[in-house]
Write an enzyme that holds these catalytic residues in place. Structure first.
Site, PDB file in Angstrom:
ATOM      1  CD  GLU A 219      45.173  45.728  42.210  1.00 49.31           C
ATOM      2  OE1 GLU A 219      44.535  44.652  42.162  1.00 49.31           O
ATOM      3  OE2 GLU A 219      45.158  46.565  41.308  1.00 49.31           O
TER       4      GLU A 219
ATOM      5  CG  ASP B 262      41.009  45.772  42.003  1.00 48.40           C
ATOM      6  OD1 ASP B 262      40.532  45.420  43.102  1.00 48.40           O
ATOM      7  OD2 ASP B 262      41.437  46.914  41.771  1.00 48.40           O
TER       8      ASP B 262
ATOM      9  CG  ASP C 267      41.161  45.667  37.232  1.00 46.00           C
ATOM     10  OD1 ASP C 267      42.168  45.024  37.626  1.00 46.00           O
ATOM     11  OD2 ASP C 267      40.900  46.818  37.635  1.00 46.00           O
TER      12      ASP C 267
ATOM     13  CG  ASP D 117      45.773  48.034  36.081  1.00 48.44           C
ATOM     14  OD1 ASP D 117      46.548  47.801  35.126  1.00 48.44           O
ATOM     15  OD2 ASP D 117      45.222  49.140  36.277  1.00 48.44           O
TER      16      ASP D 117
END
Ligand code: 1YM
Length: 641
Positions: A433, A506, A508, A510
């Site tokens: 990413e 990540d 998280d 996103d």
């Protein structure tokens, strides 16, 4: 008596063979094999239902780890078996390849192992108890690990009829002996759909503890579908939360002496096909002649209809099979006396005549349906035509991507940092990413076998897109090019360039979004990569715990607290917000180096359920997604928004 002893020895030798190599009979000793035991017994009861003699089948999960199956059929004949000289009930439960079915009389169509199932279950159970009501009398007997421990006995008269079987799987054979209610329910539901009018119920009396250690209430489900496979299609489209595009489910059936074929179908507004095929109630995952007959006829009927009604002009190309099956949910179920199963997993129907039989059924009945329902015909053809145009546009987009780099001699994406190794099974591709994390990953990798492809921007949600958009999409083209194996109809596993494809995003929200977007793409367009275990998720740490020069990485909050305590006073923990915050050494040591990292392989347990979930979570319609989120919000953990 002598004969009895001889037989008994042979019997035990037979069952001993099953205990030595259980995999040969039930596939494996994992939870799958465990569930298989239940299916074998249920299959015998369903055979009795198919013979028209049984209407209700009850499955119960008991607190002692045993399971029982009861039917209201005739029960098993009570006499002494003429050849074996022992009670027929004992023959059925102890002799491999035994039962009333092997002489070709009695049942017309049969699934399962043709009566081998009962003795296999017996061989692999700690104990089995039978309670058999036949012709006005009740008979019982008990076995332990295949051997008789309480002889066949008449208990007196009864008004009941049918067989009750209760068994406890042998914990020394199976890796896992706790049945999964949901898994059994899904399979029983499928059987209830396939056998219209048969009432199957399941009841879980174990009250297993929930995540908080509290006992759960008794669960039960009663299944009865008078509509048979029509109800199945209704259920599939309903569970998918898809919008159907014509009101009725198209249903067709044909029967001759040795064959029965049924097809139920209805189009929805998604871009993918759901097709389930069965032969003698067995899911034929590899398809076979019934599936070919259905597909051929469907394509032919729709093309002829389109030409006849001027929807396709003389100069237009025919609609392809994929075009006419876009958004089609269908169930094909055939029953036949001498089913031949082929293929790697014996999941492919081989009987050649069945192709013609199903082809003729679908050709005549679907043509009739379209003549009688022109408005449905128009809607279906419009959808197929739109699919066809998208496919044509996709082909052009594909050629364009190919032609763009004629001088470079290769079509690898510019952003790819490739590895040196050429043997696919040894290589890894990290899909990373963002450009900055991509840069760190390039520094931290082992370039001999690890390649890096940074992903720029949001990946396209393919659930909402037709093929033409997928091919033309700037976020997906580099992935397709790097993998080399093509997509959809062009997919070629031989051309795959990496053995492991590792999604590194990540930890998280996103990152989760990117992961699910990529998984949707792989599921819809490169399914075999998932089926064959090539897709992985990287697991970057959540925390770095450090004090002075000492540092440790924690993947959970509990781990963080434990390390903090270990390092003592003065220890700090700084949470990683993203991969980009780590330097190359840290990323290598925690997430990329095969000696230290953890990666999760993405597997597919239930393809139908996956199909439905992708549709709910990623599809066009907002309402089902909101319902799902509302129902499941309570399970969300570590939400970092
Ligand atoms: C809970 C499981 O096995 N029911 C059952 C089994 C059989 C019959 C009836 C039966 C068959 C026939 C004649 C026949 C049989 N199964 C086998 C074998 N329920 C359950 N209900 N009369 C009764 O085949 O002609 C043999 S008899 F071998 F398949 F297991």
């Amino acid at each position: 008596m002598n004969q009895y002893d001889e037989n008994q020895i042979q019997v035990l030798e037979g069952l001993e063979a099953v205990r030595r190599r259980p995999g040969m009979y039930i596939g494996s000793t994992s939870i799958r094999g465990l569930h298989h035991l239940v299916y074998e017994i249920v299959d015998n009861a369903i055979d009795e239902a198919m013979a028209g003699k049984c209407h209700r089948i009850e499955v119960t999960l008991h607190p002692d780890g045993s399971v029982s199956v009861q039917d209201d059929g005739r029960g098993i004949p009570a006499g002494i078996h003429p050849k074996m000289g022992i009670p027929t009930l004992e023959v059925v439960y102890t002799i491999l390849h035994a039962g009333g079915k092997f002489d070709g009389e009695g049942y017309k169509f049969s699934g399962g192992l043709h009566g081998v199932g009962a003795s296999v279950v017996n061989a692999l159970s700690e104990w089995v108890e039978l309670d058999n009501c036949y012709d006005g009398r009740r008979y019982t007997m008990r076995f332990e690990r295949g051997a008789v421990t309480r002889a066949f006995k008449c208990e007196g008269e009864t008004d009941h009829h049918g067989l009750y079987v209760r068994f406890k799987p042998d914990a020394t054979i199976f890796d896992e002996t706790v049945f999964e209610y949901e898994t059994l329910l899904a399979r029983l539901r499928e059987q209830a759909f396939l056998n219209a009018g048969v009432n199957i119920s399941i009841r879980d009396e174990r009250c297993l503890p929930d995540t908080n250690g509290e006992p759960t209430p008794v669960q039960e489900c009663d299944l009865l579908y008078e509509g048979g496979i029509r109800s199945f299609v209704e259920h599939l489209n309903g569970a998918k939360k898809a919008e159907v595009i014509h009101p009725d489910i198209i249903y067709m059936r044909a029967e001759r002496e040795d064959y029965v074929a049924e097809v139920a179908m209805q189009y929805n507004d998604t871009y993918n096909e759901t097709l389930l095929t069965f032969a003698n109630n067995i899911h034929t995952i590899e398809g076979g002649t019934h599936e070919v007959g259905y597909k051929n006829a469907l394509t032919r009927v729709l093309n002829e209809y389109a030409r006849k009604n001027g929807i396709l002009k003389d100069a237009d190309k025919n609609l392809s099979g994929e075009d006419v099956r876009e958004g089609l949910c269908a169930v094909v179920s055939v029953k036949l006396t001498e089913a031949q199963f082929e293929g790697q997993t014996k999941g492919k129907l081989g009987n050649a005549d069945m192709r013609q039989f199903v082809d003729k059924l679908v050709y005549t009945k679907l043509s009739e349906y379209l003549e009688e329902n022109p408005s449905a015909g128009k809607i279906i053809l419009e959808k197929a035509l739109a699919a066809s145009r998208a496919r044509e546009a996709a082909r052009k987009a594909r050629e364009l991507t190919r032609r763009k780099n004629p001088l470079e001699g290769s079509t690898l994406p510019g952003k790819l940092a490739d590895c040196q190794e050429r043997r696919t099974e040894l290589t890894e591709l990290f899909l990373v990413e963002g450009d900055s994390a991509g840069g760190t990953a390039k520094e931290g990798r082992d370039p001999r076998f690890q390649a890096i492809l940074p992903l720029r921007g949001k990946v396209l949600n393919v659930e909402k897109s037709r093929l033409d958009k997928v091919y033309g999409n700037a976020s997906l083209i580099p992935i397709i090019q790097a993998l080399g194996c093509g997509i959809g109809e062009e997919f070629d596993m031989e051309k795959l360039r990496y053995g492991k494809i590792i999604i590194m995003a990540d930890a998280d929200v996103d990152g989760s979004h990117i992961r699910i977007l990529l998984l949707t793409f792989f599921f819809r367009h490169m399914r075999r990569l998932i089926d064959e275990g090539h897709i992985f998720l990287a697991q970057p740490p959540l925390y770095r715990v450090h004090k002075g020069k000492k540092e440790m990485y924690a993947f959970t909050e509990a781990e963080r607290d434990a390390y903090m305590e270990q390092l003592g006073q003065g220890a700090e923990a700084n949470r990683y917000k993203g991969l980009g915050e780590m330097n190359a050494d840290q990323l290598r040591d925690t997430t990329m180096d095969p000696n230290y990292r953890t990666i999760l392989r993405v597997t597919l347990e239930d393809a139908i359920e996956c199909d439905q979930m992708f549709n709910i979570l990623m599809g066009d319609r907002v309402e089902p997604r909101r319902e799902f989120i509302e129902a499941n919000a309570k399970f969300a953990e570590n939400l970092d928004v």
